[in-house]
Structures are given as structure tokens and as C-alpha cells.
Design an enzyme around this catalytic site. Sequence first.
Site, short mmCIF file in Angstrom:
data_model
loop_
_atom_site.label_atom_id
_atom_site.label_comp_id
_atom_site.label_asym_id
_atom_site.label_seq_id
_atom_site.Cartn_x
_atom_site.Cartn_y
_atom_site.Cartn_z
N ASP A 172 0.83 -1.20 0.00
CA ASP A 172 0.00 0.00 0.00
C ASP A 172 0.86 1.25 0.00
O ASP A 172 0.56 2.23 -0.68
CB ASP A 172 -0.93 0.01 1.22
CG ASP A 172 -0.18 -0.11 2.54
OD1 ASP A 172 0.91 -0.69 2.56
OD2 ASP A 172 -0.69 0.38 3.57
N ARG A 211 5.30 4.24 6.19
CA ARG A 211 4.83 4.13 7.58
C ARG A 211 4.84 2.65 8.02
O ARG A 211 5.32 1.79 7.29
CB ARG A 211 3.44 4.75 7.72
CG ARG A 211 2.36 3.99 7.02
CD ARG A 211 1.00 4.64 7.29
NE ARG A 211 -0.04 3.95 6.57
CZ ARG A 211 -0.99 4.55 5.87
NH1 ARG A 211 -1.02 5.86 5.74
NH2 ARG A 211 -1.91 3.84 5.28
N ASP A 212 4.29 2.41 9.19
CA ASP A 212 4.35 1.05 9.72
C ASP A 212 3.26 0.16 9.11
O ASP A 212 2.45 -0.42 9.80
CB ASP A 212 4.22 1.09 11.25
CG ASP A 212 3.01 1.90 11.70
OD1 ASP A 212 2.29 2.44 10.82
OD2 ASP A 212 2.76 1.99 12.90
N GLU A 213 3.27 0.09 7.77
CA GLU A 213 2.38 -0.84 7.06
C GLU A 213 3.19 -1.55 5.98
O GLU A 213 3.65 -2.64 6.17
CB GLU A 213 1.16 -0.12 6.48
CG GLU A 213 0.14 0.12 7.58
CD GLU A 213 -1.24 0.47 7.07
OE1 GLU A 213 -1.91 -0.39 6.50
OE2 GLU A 213 -1.65 1.63 7.30
N ASP A 249 -5.85 -2.44 -2.60
CA ASP A 249 -5.01 -1.51 -3.34
C ASP A 249 -4.45 -2.17 -4.60
O ASP A 249 -4.42 -1.58 -5.68
CB ASP A 249 -3.85 -1.02 -2.46
CG ASP A 249 -4.32 -0.45 -1.12
OD1 ASP A 249 -5.22 -1.05 -0.51
OD2 ASP A 249 -3.79 0.58 -0.70
N TRP A 290 -11.64 -5.85 -1.55
CA TRP A 290 -10.28 -6.22 -1.14
C TRP A 290 -10.07 -7.70 -1.50
O TRP A 290 -9.23 -8.04 -2.33
CB TRP A 290 -10.08 -5.95 0.35
CG TRP A 290 -9.56 -4.57 0.61
CD1 TRP A 290 -8.31 -4.26 1.07
CD2 TRP A 290 -10.22 -3.32 0.41
NE1 TRP A 290 -8.16 -2.89 1.15
CE2 TRP A 290 -9.32 -2.29 0.76
CE3 TRP A 290 -11.48 -2.95 -0.04
CZ2 TRP A 290 -9.65 -0.93 0.67
CZ3 TRP A 290 -11.80 -1.60 -0.13
CH2 TRP A 290 -10.91 -0.62 0.22
N GLU A 317 -2.13 9.08 -0.93
CA GLU A 317 -3.20 8.23 -0.40
C GLU A 317 -4.54 8.97 -0.35
O GLU A 317 -5.59 8.39 -0.61
CB GLU A 317 -2.81 7.79 1.02
CG GLU A 317 -3.85 6.97 1.75
CD GLU A 317 -3.35 6.49 3.09
OE1 GLU A 317 -2.46 7.15 3.68
OE2 GLU A 317 -3.84 5.44 3.56
N HIS A 323 1.11 6.22 -2.37
CA HIS A 323 0.07 5.19 -2.27
C HIS A 323 -0.53 5.07 -3.67
O HIS A 323 -1.18 5.97 -4.14
CB HIS A 323 -1.00 5.74 -1.33
CG HIS A 323 -1.39 4.83 -0.23
ND1 HIS A 323 -0.60 4.64 0.87
CD2 HIS A 323 -2.50 4.08 -0.04
CE1 HIS A 323 -1.23 3.81 1.70
NE2 HIS A 323 -2.38 3.45 1.16
C1 BGC Z 1 -3.88 0.98 3.90
C2 BGC Z 1 -4.70 0.86 2.69
C3 BGC Z 1 -5.67 -0.22 2.84
C4 BGC Z 1 -6.52 0.14 3.99
C5 BGC Z 1 -7.67 -0.74 4.27
C6 BGC Z 1 -4.77 1.27 5.05
O1 BGC Z 1 -4.14 1.45 6.23
O2 BGC Z 1 -2.87 1.89 3.77
O3 BGC Z 1 -4.33 1.37 1.57
O4 BGC Z 1 -6.35 -0.62 1.74
O5 BGC Z 1 -5.80 0.37 5.16
O6 BGC Z 1 -8.73 -0.03 4.09
#
Ligand code: BGC
Length: 930
Positions: A500, A504-506, A513, A564, A776, A797
Site C-alpha cells: 500500500d 509508515r508502519d504498514e 489496493d 479487497w 493516499e 500510495h
Molecule cells: C492501507 C490501505 C488499505 C486500507 C484498508 C490502510 O491502512 O494503507 O491502503 O487498503 O488500510 O482499508
Amino acid sequence: MFSMRLKATPSLCFVLALISCVGLLADAIYANEQPSGVEVGSLLCEYKVKPIGMDELYPRLSWQLKTTRRAVSQSAYQVRVGARKEDLIQHRNLLWDSGKVKSDQSVNVVYTGPDLLSGKRYYWQVRVWDDEDQASDWSQLEFWEMGLLEPSDWKASWIIPNLDEDTSRPQAAPMLRTEFEIPEEVGSARLYITSLGLYEVEVNGRTVGDQIFTPGWTSYRNRLQYQTYEVQDLLRKGRNAVGIVLGDGWYRGFIGFKGQRNYYGDKLALLFQLDIAMKDGSSLLVLSNDTWTSSHGPILMSDIYMGESYDARLEQPGWSEPGFDDESWSGVRQQDFSKDHLIAPVGPPVRRQEEIKPVEILKTPAGKTVYDLGQNMVGWVRIQVHGEAGDVITLRHAEVLDQQGNLYTENLRSARQEVQYTLKGGEEEVYEPHFSFQGFRYVMVDGLRSQPALDHITGIVIHSEMAKTGRFKCSDPLLNQLQHNILWGQKGNFLDVPTDCPQRDERLGWTGDAQVFARTAAFNMDVASFFTKWLGDLAADQLEDGRIPHVVPNVIDGFASAAWADAGVIIPWTLYLTYGDERILQRQYRSMKAWVDHVTRAAGEDDLWNSGFHFGDWLAYNTTRSDYPGATTDKDLIATSFFAYSTDLIRRTALVLGKSEDAEYYSKLLVRIKRAFNDEFVTPNGRLSSNTQTAYVLALNFGLFPEAMRSIAADRLAQDVRAFDNHLTTGFVGTPYLCHVLSRFEHLETAYALLNQKSYPSWLYPVTKGATTIWERWDGIKPDGSFQDAGMNSFNHYAYGAIGDWMYRVVAGVEIDPEQPGYKNVLIQPSPGGGLDWVEASLQTLYGEVSSKWSFAKDRFRLAVGIPANAQATVRLPGAQLEDVSVDGKSPAESVGIHSVSQTRNAVLVAIGSGNYEFSYPAPTSAQLE
Ligand code: BGC
């Protein structure tokens, strides 16, 4: 030449030559003609050039026909495969000869020869016959090489370093080493290697290969990739050494947004198998086992989110070379970890791709030095520094500066993205971090005695190595910047997994996405094997009952949100369309079906999917304005729309795969879902219960309205856009289809108005704010310069970059014919408008380059089209009258390669064979273009 040789005195050499000449003669007689002016080139095996270490037992072979002639297609091909180059050259001992196969297939032809064996290399070549049955020459030789196909091929043992660790926090990176004797000259050598955690490997002091973030990220418990390297050039007769550093990586580093660590396990481990073939025919295996030693070194910590801390004073020079004194090192422990789930990589490796030099050195209000790289990028900074031993340099990374000019890092949440380097002193030191990457444009450098020059800082851009396939340019610089931003969103987020965001912490493989962006991605770069690999993980992490996780690889244990989880159906279908890849449909069919069947059960009797958790139209336009209600679309409507869409795609998939019973079952289901949708969400006059752009877009794009209501609904959508001064209000879910629906239902100019819109919310608004990637949020930086909520504000994003798909397919008009996917029959259907003077797009397809370039000049409209050999096209000339159309200055009837021409209400349709053509006719008025 042949008869001359017949008279010569026989010798071994002569006999060989004779055999080969007889082979050639036989080929010529077989082909029955002179070479055709067609060459065969660009040979690929499983989408790759000369792949090694594969475990595909039925590899697919592709090639391209190259010719300057028009309207060339392939009528037959012949592939031959041998174990040695000479066998092919001399046409003997072939392992497989397909014979002359009458077929126009030049993409993904399946190898059906004898079983392929572990570690063996296979050479191959191909020749083709054109439509007049003229044979080409044989292509150049290519090869593929198999990896270790069976768990029992692995003789090595898993080992873990015997070092004290506190795995509740990031740890120093362990180093492992061994030495060995090679008794003879080395002929060839293969290294097969993987790890729990990340690895870097050196042989005799030299880094092996240039892949990074190996072994990659997969659903580790089900699938763990190993890499294969050719390493004979790094080895020598006599004493040799290898050294490996392990990093926490995705395996046991921080992962996800809840501070979670050790998700897959808390022990880093290595599996290493070096297979050396000596020139004298003997062989040697060097294996990871309990004789190895381990130690900590200069990497004090290295974490994907957090950054790296490196103390150069702790380096151990010579540690991966023979003769190093490892007396003080600890041992290792053998472990019984599984080898049953080891797989060869299908996707492309991650590598360093580009280097960027800073454009400016800035001073923040707090007096800090910040380097601006001019581009929001993903990777790290390489620094060249001078200083004293013990000096500590700190690099902090950020995507943007705040209004005062300070580094803005709140949007990183808990990810630190901080790199610390402690100098060893003396000579100039050059440093790059190892197992961490950063998403940034600005880097703040602290701790230097003197400011480094601009060229002592270099941005190293990393991503999965995918060939750049698409190019889109037009007369509007802002749209070109948008395209640039889309491409950079892809570069920044295709790092072994489609993530995504990169900062950051993802940095997780969010399915939604990826689904939204997949089609655009497939224009910009060759993503066939990248997504094939990821879909393997999607299926592996799918639950028994069919639920698909929110992120793949799954590390957050959330499942089954509409749009998703539908990635599991939409992306295989996208790959099929783009690459004509039927195998991906076969291999994912179970997963696709399990998902749709799960939703069918969740929907129950009434065929409405109105239960469970859904993200909805994520980040759609939200407002407190009293004259506009915002754009929240009912989640049940979204979920039921995607239920219909995925059902339709699996119905079509079943048809492609010849599963007629399934196709019939899903057709009936689709009818029921549509009926339920209409009963529940559509009024008798074609109004939707959610009066949002996204609601209309989904219902129209997925064909949910009855035929008669479609144009009324599309008018309503266009009306909504206009009522909001030509702004979009869609979130992740509606955005990809918005302009498509408008242009398909005769609202092209409204679609262009959205594309050209510069104020928030729109695609160009971030561009006007200086964005170099896709944001984003539509308003990551608000019109007043303040930031959106730091909790959800990535500046890299790709989701909203999905408009790229419309720019290629509609603006430039490069479209797929679903009946002949993979651009076998290309639909060239440009849509001039939006005030653009010209557009140029090209795409490297598996057949070769497709291009569509249109322009208005001197009251004429020109369209230059390029179609590769063995493909063909249907060209739509918008607003043209048949009698006005010229092709390369001539009438269509006089032109070579034109198969047919016909007039429709507002266009001329021309069916063409391969080649380059330039169409021209009087510039149509905008009324003629609608
Ligand atoms: C992510 C997204 C993801 C979403 C879920 C976010 O934190 O960055 O792009 O699809 O969470 O809705």
C-alpha cells in the site's frame, strides 16, 4: 557449400559438419522454402530471459516475430530443446522436438517434452513459418535451468547462530561463515540458498549476485523461496570461504501497525547448499551444517520500518575470506525446520534500479541540514563521508516538509526510518544500509563535522525488477507529471509484494489496493510474474472456507472485505487479459471459486451480500459542506456489486477453461444477484439508493442495471459530476472505473473534465501541489497547506493512480480484445478530447510493441498505429467519414495490410495486420466525437 563438403576427405570434424549440414538440408526441405524475411527473437521462458533455478515442470516459451513487412502472422512453429548447445546446433540428441506445429501461438507455448530434472540446464530454439508458409531461420539459442525440485535434493541442514539474543526488540545481525577446500579446477557451481529472515551472502570476500531483500516475502509457513546463483567465477581451486549476514526482515522484524514482532518465528536461520562441478568431472557439495561458526558484527540493528544502526568499528575485515581467524566466534545449531515448502522464485528479484542525486541542500528553521532528492522515492541513501572513528551520523527520512520547512515525520506513525552510521575513521567511508528501506524525498543529515557535497549523498532506488513496458506522453505537462507520479507510485510499492505504501508502519500487501491498481500496473511494467508469485501467496493464505485476507502475505488476520478480497478473482483475470495467460486462471481457479462460493454462502437466500466487515469506498470524499452531502456509499451496495462482478469473472474464467457446468452455474447465479441488486438498491426509475458517484460507477461498470436504464443512470452520474463543478467524490473502490463509465456511456468530455480538474478533489490537485508520487488522500496536503490526519496520510500510495489505465486505454486508446487477449488482436480506439493536441502511448506486449499516437495538426487528425507481427488490430477512427480517410497518404484500398474498412455512425473501423500505419482525415468537431 553442401556439395563442396561432400567431396572433401572424411575426418571427425567433417563428419560433424556433414551431420549438421544434412540436418540443415533436411530442415530446408521440410520448410520447403527460402527464409521468409521474418526473424524470431526475444525468447522468454516463463516471462524471463535465461531463468535459472526454476521449479516449473511445464515451462512456457514465448518468442517474437521481427520483420519489416506488414500483416505478418505465424502459421506454424517448431521448438527444439537439448541438453547441450552443440546438440541443438548439430540437431542431434534432442530432448524434445515439437515438429512443425500448425499454430499461430507464439506466447506461452507449453513445453511438453520429457520430465525436467533438478539442476539441469535446457537449451532451446524456435523457428516459425509465416502466413505464406515461409520458414524463418532458427532463432538464437536460449536456455532455462531447473532448481532443486524435491525436498530430498536438499542435503544441507538448517542452522541457527548460537548467539545470545533478546528477540523482543531488534537484534544485531548475525554473521555465519565456513571454509572449504576445492581440490580441482572449478567447472561450474550453483549456490542454492534461503533463510528465515533476510540474507546477504559473500564468497571469498565478494558479494554474490545483486539481488536484495532475499529470499523475498511470501506466506512463509506455506511457501519459502530459495535463490539459485551461478558462482563458479567466485570460487577457486584451493581454500575458499563463504559468509552470510542475516537480517530480521519481514520474518521477525516489526510488521503491521500494532507493534508486532516475530510474526513468523523468533529464530533467524540459514539453509545453504553449494554444488560444485570440477573440470575433471568430480563434484563437491558444501552444505550448511553444525561445523559453521557465527558472530555478531557491525549491524547493530536493521529493521524494515525502523532503519539501521551500523558501527563500522565493529567490522571484521576478511570474515568471508579464507584464513580469517574465527577462533572467538560461536558455533551454530542444526535445526529440523521443514524443507517441504521451499519454492523457486516465480517473480522478479528486487534490485537497486536507479540512483538519484539531490537537487538542493536546505536548512530547516531549526538549523538542520536537509538534502532534497527532488523525487519521493523508495530505497535508501548511500553516503560518502570522512570523519573520526566514533563519529555518529544520523539520517532521518521524510516524504514532505511541513509548512515551516521542517521534516514532517508524523505520518510515519511508529516507523522510524532512521539510519545511524558510526564511522571507523581514516579514509573516506561509503555506506548503505542492508535490511531496511525508506520512503522519502528529504533526508536530514546530522552529526557530520562538515557538510558533505551534494554528490556525496545518493538516493538508491530499489524495487522488483520489472521491465518498463508502457509509455504515455501528451501535450499537457500536468498530465505527464501525473503519469510520472503513477509510475513512481509503482516503483515505490512493488517490492516483492504489491504494498500500500513504503514509509509508515504498514508496507503491506493490501489486496484492495493491488486490485485497484493492477491493470494500470500492467501498462507501466511487465507484472506477469510479479503478480503470479503474489497470487500464489494469496491462495496459500486463503482460509479453507474461501475467505481471502486483507493483506497478502497475511500478517494482520482480517479477512473477506468486498473489493479487497475480490483481488483473488480480479487480478488473475487481469493477467489473463493482459498476457493471454490461461495458466494463471487454471492455477488460481480453486482459489477464485472458493472465494465466490464463500460470498454466495455469506449472501444466503436473498443473494444480497449485506453481512460481514467491509472497508467500503475507502477514503471517498467527505465533507461538512452544507450544500453537498459527501459521498458515502452504502457498503451493502458495494459488497453486492463486487459479488456480481467476481461471479461474472469466474463465469468467464470457467468458459475460458472449458468448465461449462461451472459457467452455467455462475451465469444463473449472476442473474439472481442482478435481480436482487435491482430489487434492493434501484428504484423503478433507475435511481440508486446511494446517490453517490461510486454507486453509479459500480452498477454501470459491472452491468447491473437493466439495459434500458443504463444511459439514464450514466446521465445521472455525469450530472452529479457537473453539480460538483467537475470534481470526483470517489474513494478507492469507485475511482478506477469512474472515467471509464463516463466515456463508455457518451460522457467523454465529463471524464476529461475530471481528468483536467486542478482543484481538490481531483487527480491533478496533488500535481499542482508539487507531488512526485500519488497520494493516499485526495488532500494529503490541504489547499491551506496543512496536512490531512497524520494517522492516514501517505504520500506514496498507488491506488488513485488507477486513472493511468484510462489514460492508456481510452485517451490513447490501446485496448485489449477479450476474445483474443494478450494483445493478439489489439483494439486501437483513441478518444481525442479534453483540449489535448497530441497523445503518444506505446506498450511492449508479448508480441512486440503496440503504439498509438494521435495529434491534431493543420485541421487534420492523424493517428499513427504500430502493431507487432503475429498480432493484428481493429482501429477505430473517431468522427471519421470513410471517403476522407487516408492511410500513409493513400486510400485504404491501396494500402497493404488493411483487411477491411467499414463506416459506423460516428467512426470508421479498420481491421489491419501488423506493421506501422498512419491514418489521417479532417479533424472531427467535438460533436462528431461524442
Ligand atoms: C492501507 C490501505 C488499505 C486500507 C484498508 C490502510 O491502512 O494503507 O491502503 O487498503 O488500510 O482499508
